[in-house]
Enzyme design. Structure first.
Site, short mmCIF file in Angstrom:
data_model
loop_
_atom_site.label_atom_id
_atom_site.label_comp_id
_atom_site.label_asym_id
_atom_site.label_seq_id
_atom_site.Cartn_x
_atom_site.Cartn_y
_atom_site.Cartn_z
N SER A 148 0.86 -1.18 0.00
CA SER A 148 0.00 0.00 0.00
C SER A 148 0.89 1.23 0.00
O SER A 148 2.02 1.20 0.53
CB SER A 148 -0.90 0.03 1.23
OG SER A 148 -1.53 1.30 1.39
N TYR A 161 -1.61 -1.03 10.26
CA TYR A 161 -1.69 -1.16 8.82
C TYR A 161 -0.44 -0.63 8.14
O TYR A 161 0.16 -1.32 7.28
CB TYR A 161 -2.92 -0.41 8.30
CG TYR A 161 -3.17 -0.59 6.83
CD1 TYR A 161 -3.54 -1.83 6.31
CD2 TYR A 161 -3.03 0.48 5.95
CE1 TYR A 161 -3.78 -2.00 4.96
CE2 TYR A 161 -3.27 0.31 4.59
CZ TYR A 161 -3.64 -0.93 4.10
OH TYR A 161 -3.86 -1.11 2.75
#
Length: 271
Positions: A148, A161
């Site tokens: 990401s 995350y």
């Protein structure tokens, strides 16, 4: 890989985890369009099978495997079943992941971080594990890790995350070095914002938002080219690099007051 394949020739095979929705499902459709056979893995296998049936794909075209990527044995077993039933994939895409906000002062959120790493990191390695030796022996293959753009700089409330996706980048870089000259390519993709169930409840602006279909098109081209690292869309890569260059005091000030990601129980958490 050409989009059209000779009649009767063995179609190439792609395995995709997290294929029941979002990016994974869009990638499945893109690879089907390109003539690939599909091995689709998801925890919600019943929903995935219903979607596959709606596409009118038979067992020769697509098979569904149930696995919880957070459980090492589960995802390795799914990979071994794929090998036995469909053969060695040409492409393996470790797409399954979760994104949950965390507050380190909350005891339960420490467990959230452990589960995030179990899914996004150990689960990624377990997804690749059954196929590495077979791909090396064959001399071809592509292993694709979905990271990401959040890997590039830590965001408040996103500790689990961001850390897990930074680890995906580092892990794939290590694996790429290990497989150098083997014929097996390792591709690291860093999506920006993609309109999926994972992002639809975000409480902050999402610049350069892509549809899953547009992301899948660009990802497919990148994987086919064997590109080692790419941010999609490229504009988010520029933004992330600029943020990386900011001195810490300025970066911290810029993000002060920014809405945080939903914590467990506040919103959706699976991708």
């Amino acid at each position: 890989m050409n989009e059209a394949h000779t009649a009767g020739a063995e179609r190439p095979l792609v395995l995709i985890t997290g294929a029941s929705s979002g990016i994974g499902q869009a990638l499945a459709l893109r690879y089907a369009q390109a003539g690939y056979r599909l091995a689709l893995v998801a925890r919600r296998s019943e929903a995935l099978q219903a979607w596959v049936d709606a596409q009118k794909w038979d067992d020769q075209r697509c098979r569904v495997y149930r696995a919880d990527v957070a459980e090492t044995g589960s995802v390795i077993e799914a990979g071994e079943r794929c090998l036995a039933e469909q053969g060695v994939p040409d492409v393996v895409i470790a797409n399954a992941g979760i994104s949950i906000g965390m507050d380190t002062s909350e005891r339960d959120d420490v467990e959230v971080m452990a589960r995030t790493f179990a899914t996004n990191n150990t689960g990624l390695a377990a997804t690749f594990h059954p196929f590495v030796s077979a791909m090396v022996a064959r001399g071809t293959g592509r292993l694709v890790g979905i990271a990401s753009v959040a890997a590039i700089r830590g965001l408040p409330g996103h500790g689990a995350y961001c850390a897990s996706k930074a680890a995906v980048v580092a892990y794939c870089e290590s694996l790429r070095g290990e497989l150098r000259s083997s014929g097996v390519a390792v591709v690291t993709l860093l999506p920006g914002y993609v309109d999926t169930p994972l992002t639809q409840e975000n409480r902050y602006a999402m610049p350069f938002l892509l549809s899953p279909e547009v992301f899948a098109d660009r990802a497919f081209d990148t994987i086919e080219a064997g590109t080692s690292y790419r941010v999609i869309p490229w504009q988010m890569g520029v933004v992330a690099k600029l943020l990386r260059l900011l001195p810490n005091p300025l970066f911290d000030r810029l993000l002060a007051g920014r809405a945080r990601k939903h914590r467990q129980g506040e919103g959706r958490a699976t991708g």
